[in-house]
Design a protein around this motif. Structure first.
Motif, PDB file in Angstrom:
ATOM      1  N   ARG A 247     -18.683 -19.186  12.885  1.00 55.52           N
ATOM      2  CA  ARG A 247     -19.987 -18.557  13.047  1.00 55.52           C
ATOM      3  C   ARG A 247     -20.842 -18.720  11.802  1.00 55.52           C
ATOM      4  O   ARG A 247     -20.457 -18.247  10.721  1.00 55.52           O
ATOM      5  N   PRO A 248     -21.999 -19.355  11.910  1.00 59.67           N
ATOM      6  CA  PRO A 248     -22.894 -19.464  10.757  1.00 59.67           C
ATOM      7  C   PRO A 248     -23.271 -18.104  10.174  1.00 59.67           C
ATOM      8  O   PRO A 248     -23.425 -17.974   8.955  1.00 59.67           O
ATOM      9  N   LEU A 249     -23.420 -17.088  11.027  1.00 62.94           N
ATOM     10  CA  LEU A 249     -23.773 -15.762  10.531  1.00 62.94           C
ATOM     11  C   LEU A 249     -22.681 -15.216   9.621  1.00 62.94           C
ATOM     12  O   LEU A 249     -22.960 -14.654   8.551  1.00 62.94           O
ATOM     13  N   VAL A 250     -21.428 -15.407  10.009  1.00 65.21           N
ATOM     14  CA  VAL A 250     -20.311 -14.943   9.172  1.00 65.21           C
ATOM     15  C   VAL A 250     -20.299 -15.700   7.854  1.00 65.21           C
ATOM     16  O   VAL A 250     -20.075 -15.114   6.783  1.00 65.21           O
ATOM     17  N   ALA A 251     -20.564 -17.012   7.917  1.00 68.68           N
ATOM     18  CA  ALA A 251     -20.621 -17.801   6.691  1.00 68.68           C
ATOM     19  C   ALA A 251     -21.718 -17.293   5.760  1.00 68.68           C
ATOM     20  O   ALA A 251     -21.526 -17.191   4.541  1.00 68.68           O
ATOM     21  N   GLY A 252     -22.875 -16.954   6.340  1.00 67.13           N
ATOM     22  CA  GLY A 252     -23.979 -16.432   5.541  1.00 67.13           C
ATOM     23  C   GLY A 252     -23.646 -15.095   4.902  1.00 67.13           C
ATOM     24  O   GLY A 252     -23.981 -14.839   3.741  1.00 67.13           O
ATOM     25  N   VAL A 253     -22.955 -14.241   5.653  1.00 70.11           N
ATOM     26  CA  VAL A 253     -22.567 -12.929   5.117  1.00 70.11           C
ATOM     27  C   VAL A 253     -21.572 -13.100   3.978  1.00 70.11           C
ATOM     28  O   VAL A 253     -21.668 -12.433   2.936  1.00 70.11           O
ATOM     29  N   LEU A 254     -20.609 -14.001   4.148  1.00 66.73           N
ATOM     30  CA  LEU A 254     -19.637 -14.258   3.079  1.00 66.73           C
ATOM     31  C   LEU A 254     -20.327 -14.764   1.818  1.00 66.73           C
ATOM     32  O   LEU A 254     -19.997 -14.337   0.699  1.00 66.73           O
ATOM     33  N   PHE A 255     -21.281 -15.668   1.988  1.00 67.67           N
ATOM     34  CA  PHE A 255     -22.001 -16.200   0.832  1.00 67.67           C
ATOM     35  C   PHE A 255     -22.788 -15.089   0.136  1.00 67.67           C
ATOM     36  O   PHE A 255     -22.781 -14.992  -1.100  1.00 67.67           O
ATOM     37  N   ALA A 256     -23.444 -14.243   0.924  1.00 66.09           N
ATOM     38  CA  ALA A 256     -24.207 -13.133   0.342  1.00 66.09           C
ATOM     39  C   ALA A 256     -23.288 -12.163  -0.398  1.00 66.09           C
ATOM     40  O   ALA A 256     -23.636 -11.656  -1.474  1.00 66.09           O
ATOM     41  N   CYS A 257     -22.108 -11.920   0.153  1.00 69.71           N
ATOM     42  CA  CYS A 257     -21.145 -11.040  -0.518  1.00 69.71           C
ATOM     43  C   CYS A 257     -20.692 -11.636  -1.836  1.00 69.71           C
ATOM     44  O   CYS A 257     -20.550 -10.913  -2.838  1.00 69.71           O
ATOM     45  N   TRP A 258     -20.463 -12.966  -1.841  1.00 68.47           N
ATOM     46  CA  TRP A 258     -20.055 -13.612  -3.098  1.00 68.47           C
ATOM     47  C   TRP A 258     -21.158 -13.502  -4.146  1.00 68.47           C
ATOM     48  O   TRP A 258     -20.882 -13.168  -5.303  1.00 68.47           O
ATOM     49  N   VAL A 259     -22.398 -13.775  -3.751  1.00 73.18           N
ATOM     50  CA  VAL A 259     -23.511 -13.673  -4.699  1.00 73.18           C
ATOM     51  C   VAL A 259     -23.621 -12.245  -5.245  1.00 73.18           C
ATOM     52  O   VAL A 259     -23.776 -12.031  -6.448  1.00 73.18           O
ATOM     53  N   GLY A 260     -23.492 -11.266  -4.359  1.00 69.48           N
ATOM     54  CA  GLY A 260     -23.614  -9.880  -4.789  1.00 69.48           C
ATOM     55  C   GLY A 260     -22.492  -9.428  -5.699  1.00 69.48           C
ATOM     56  O   GLY A 260     -22.689  -8.572  -6.565  1.00 69.48           O
ATOM     57  N   ALA A 261     -21.299 -10.014  -5.516  1.00 74.18           N
ATOM     58  CA  ALA A 261     -20.135  -9.600  -6.307  1.00 74.18           C
ATOM     59  C   ALA A 261     -19.783 -10.609  -7.395  1.00 74.18           C
ATOM     60  O   ALA A 261     -18.700 -10.526  -7.982  1.00 74.18           O
ATOM     61  N   HIS A 262     -20.724 -11.531  -7.667  1.00 77.42           N
ATOM     62  CA  HIS A 262     -20.397 -12.641  -8.558  1.00 77.42           C
ATOM     63  C   HIS A 262     -19.975 -12.190  -9.947  1.00 77.42           C
ATOM     64  O   HIS A 262     -19.088 -12.773 -10.558  1.00 77.42           O
ATOM     65  N   TRP A 263     -20.575 -11.154 -10.482  1.00 75.98           N
ATOM     66  CA  TRP A 263     -20.257 -10.707 -11.840  1.00 75.98           C
ATOM     67  C   TRP A 263     -19.201  -9.595 -11.849  1.00 75.98           C
ATOM     68  O   TRP A 263     -19.101  -8.825 -12.789  1.00 75.98           O
ATOM     69  N   THR A 264     -18.416  -9.528 -10.798  1.00 75.15           N
ATOM     70  CA  THR A 264     -17.342  -8.536 -10.697  1.00 75.15           C
ATOM     71  C   THR A 264     -16.011  -9.262 -10.510  1.00 75.15           C
ATOM     72  O   THR A 264     -15.974 -10.474 -10.235  1.00 75.15           O
ATOM     73  N   PRO A 265     -14.891  -8.558 -10.628  1.00 76.33           N
ATOM     74  CA  PRO A 265     -13.582  -9.195 -10.400  1.00 76.33           C
ATOM     75  C   PRO A 265     -13.411  -9.748  -8.989  1.00 76.33           C
ATOM     76  O   PRO A 265     -12.546 -10.607  -8.759  1.00 76.33           O
ATOM     77  N   LEU A 266     -14.229  -9.293  -8.041  1.00 74.04           N
ATOM     78  CA  LEU A 266     -14.125  -9.804  -6.665  1.00 74.04           C
ATOM     79  C   LEU A 266     -14.588 -11.246  -6.538  1.00 74.04           C
ATOM     80  O   LEU A 266     -14.294 -11.915  -5.544  1.00 74.04           O
ATOM     81  N   GLY A 276     -15.066 -22.141   1.320  1.00 70.31           N
ATOM     82  CA  GLY A 276     -14.197 -22.783   2.298  1.00 70.31           C
ATOM     83  C   GLY A 276     -14.658 -22.574   3.725  1.00 70.31           C
ATOM     84  O   GLY A 276     -14.868 -23.534   4.477  1.00 70.31           O
ATOM     85  N   TYR A 277     -14.828 -21.317   4.113  1.00 70.98           N
ATOM     86  CA  TYR A 277     -15.276 -21.032   5.479  1.00 70.98           C
ATOM     87  C   TYR A 277     -16.663 -21.617   5.711  1.00 70.98           C
ATOM     88  O   TYR A 277     -16.922 -22.229   6.759  1.00 70.98           O
ATOM     89  N   GLY A 278     -17.538 -21.466   4.730  1.00 64.10           N
ATOM     90  CA  GLY A 278     -18.904 -21.967   4.892  1.00 64.10           C
ATOM     91  C   GLY A 278     -18.959 -23.470   5.098  1.00 64.10           C
ATOM     92  O   GLY A 278     -19.709 -23.965   5.950  1.00 64.10           O
ATOM     93  N   ALA A 279     -18.171 -24.225   4.325  1.00 66.27           N
ATOM     94  CA  ALA A 279     -18.187 -25.684   4.457  1.00 66.27           C
ATOM     95  C   ALA A 279     -17.670 -26.118   5.821  1.00 66.27           C
ATOM     96  O   ALA A 279     -18.250 -27.011   6.467  1.00 66.27           O
ATOM     97  N   ILE A 280     -16.584 -25.509   6.277  1.00 65.68           N
ATOM     98  CA  ILE A 280     -16.004 -25.903   7.565  1.00 65.68           C
ATOM     99  C   ILE A 280     -16.933 -25.532   8.717  1.00 65.68           C
ATOM    100  O   ILE A 280     -17.108 -26.304   9.672  1.00 65.68           O
ATOM    101  N   VAL A 281     -17.565 -24.368   8.629  1.00 68.25           N
ATOM    102  CA  VAL A 281     -18.535 -23.979   9.657  1.00 68.25           C
ATOM    103  C   VAL A 281     -19.722 -24.937   9.663  1.00 68.25           C
ATOM    104  O   VAL A 281     -20.157 -25.411  10.722  1.00 68.25           O
ATOM    105  N   LEU A 282     -20.256 -25.240   8.482  1.00 70.34           N
ATOM    106  CA  LEU A 282     -21.420 -26.121   8.405  1.00 70.34           C
ATOM    107  C   LEU A 282     -21.097 -27.514   8.920  1.00 70.34           C
ATOM    108  O   LEU A 282     -21.924 -28.147   9.587  1.00 70.34           O
ATOM    109  N   ALA A 283     -19.891 -27.998   8.646  1.00 68.43           N
ATOM    110  CA  ALA A 283     -19.496 -29.321   9.145  1.00 68.43           C
ATOM    111  C   ALA A 283     -19.510 -29.364  10.671  1.00 68.43           C
ATOM    112  O   ALA A 283     -19.885 -30.374  11.273  1.00 68.43           O
ATOM    113  N   HIS A 284     -19.121 -28.257  11.303  1.00 75.09           N
ATOM    114  CA  HIS A 284     -19.094 -28.211  12.762  1.00 75.09           C
ATOM    115  C   HIS A 284     -20.453 -27.891  13.370  1.00 75.09           C
ATOM    116  O   HIS A 284     -20.626 -28.022  14.585  1.00 75.09           O
ATOM    117  N   HIS A 285     -21.404 -27.472  12.553  1.00 71.07           N
ATOM    118  CA  HIS A 285     -22.754 -27.176  13.049  1.00 71.07           C
ATOM    119  C   HIS A 285     -23.785 -28.098  12.412  1.00 71.07           C
ATOM    120  O   HIS A 285     -24.962 -27.753  12.332  1.00 71.07           O
TER     121      HIS A 285
END
Length: 379
Positions: A247-266, A276-285
């Motif tokens: 799901r592109p939406l899930v990929a977008g949410v994961l990316f947004a979560c990474w950006v938001g937590a970038h300066w944290t241990p997460l 990983g998920y984003g690249a595989i989703v984008l390849a299929h879409h």
């Protein structure tokens, strides 16, 4: 993916092979761009400002390894013969590498070394580079006297450092595939992934630090574990493709979560998941309108392994501006990648016809029922 969704992907989007090829080419370009800064300014780690604590090349590598985990798992699923799988993997990774190593040692080295020809050929390191780098797990980084006057004299071809890790990833697919073939549940991938995530948190490798775990031969263990996390994520996404929606939406949410937590241990845990998920989703879409001739986009491997020495040669000619280096290195490296694909990779891949699985013998009157699905060609 369920068969109905696979059909929809084929109808509405480009063939996934095209999507993967495009993303690999984009990723290789990002690596060239990212290397341009430290190659002329060694005190910098990436083209991004230091305060960002991120590297486009490192993100691209995370995506690379996830895509490899997915595609190599697909290769195993299509033919689970251990020796044919191994032969295909070596046939894919070694011929382009051997060409770049031989040209580096026998052409680039003698031209750019500050040593005399006799001293260059008499130096044991010349032959260590030829043998060790060709074997990958004994990777060498320097040739005697070559590029020693460049701002970054510590490696002739620094991009090759990830190839031993790719080879180890192939071994993981083989071992896990054999374990499952012997009757162990496919859920075995989940504790493997969990163990790698735990080790990654312990070793603390980043794009500027190889971690606190030493080395396995020439492979830094901390970085190996960090890259195996997205690789196994890709394996899991292929193994459970009947349950994991793309799901592109899930990929977008994961990316947004990474950006938001970038300066944290997460950050450490979200980056491989998002990339990983984003690249595989984008390849299929991937947009169907971007389906193009294979030779235009299938040269990413050649581009990746040729770019670093190309950049070092450009710098040797006197270029010291990172933007000029990018402008020159990207098209030249792309051309090298295309030539590698046409002159090395396509001819050697034709040898795969000798590695085809034997066709099953059907009894008279037996009906063979097949379902059309979108296959993903292994890189």
């Amino acid at each position: 993916m369920p068969t109905s969704h696979r059909k929809a992907v084929v109808r509405d989007h480009a063939d996934p092979n095209i999507g993967f090829a495009w993303l690999r080419m984009i990723g290789a370009t990002l690596v060239v761009i990212d290397h341009s800064s430290p190659l002329v300014h060694p005190e910098r780690l990436t083209v991004f400002p230091a305060s960002w604590q991120a590297s486009p090349g490192y993100i691209a590598l995370m995506a690379f390894f996830a895509m490899s985990g997915y595609q190599i798992s697909d290769s195993w699923a299509r033919d689970s013969s251990w020796w044919r799988f191994s032969a295909r993997r070596l046939l894919r990774i070694l011929p382009p590498l051997l060409v770049v190593v031989m040209i580096t040692v026998f052409v680039i080295g003698p031209i750019f070394t500050v040593l005399s020809s006799a001293d260059y050929w008499a130096n044991l390191q010349t032959w260590r580079y030829l043998l060790g780098t060709s074997l990958l797990l004994l990777l060498q980084h320097t040739l005697p006297g070559v590029f020693v006057d460049n701002p970054y004299p510590w490696s002739v071809n620094g991009s090759l450092w990830t190839l031993p890790m790719e080879l180890i990833g192939y071994g993981i697919v083989l071992v896990v595939g054999l374990v499952i073939a012997f009757g162990v549940t496919r859920l075995v991938i989940l504790p493997l992934l969990a163990g790698l995530v735990v080790l990654d948190g312990m070793f603390q490798a980043t794009f500027g630090f190889n971690g606190d775990a030493g080395s396995l031969l020439s492979v830094p263990t901390g970085s190996l574990v960090s890259f195996m996390v997205p690789f196994v994520i890709g394996m899991a996404m292929h193994t459970f493709r009947d349950r994991i929606p793309l799901r592109p939406l899930v990929a977008g949410v994961l990316f947004a979560c990474w950006v938001g937590a970038h300066w944290t241990p997460l950050d450490r845990y979200l980056l491989p998941a998002a990339a990983g998920y984003g690249a595989i989703v984008l390849a299929h879409h991937w947009p169907r309108r971007l389906e193009v001739s294979g030779w235009l986009i299938f040269g990413s491997y050649g581009m990746y392994i040729w770019a670093f020495p190309v950049q070092q040669m450009i710098i040797h000619s006197g270029v010291r501006d990172q933007w000029v280096l990018m402008a020159l290195a990207v098209p030249i490296s792309y051309a090298c990648g295309v030539l590698s694909w046409l002159l090395v990779e396509v001819p050697t891949q034709k040898l795969r016809r000798y590695l085809r699985a034997p066709k099953p013998v059907l009894s008279p009157g037996a009906a063979e029922i097949t379902q059309p699905i979108a296959r993903v060609r292994a890189p």
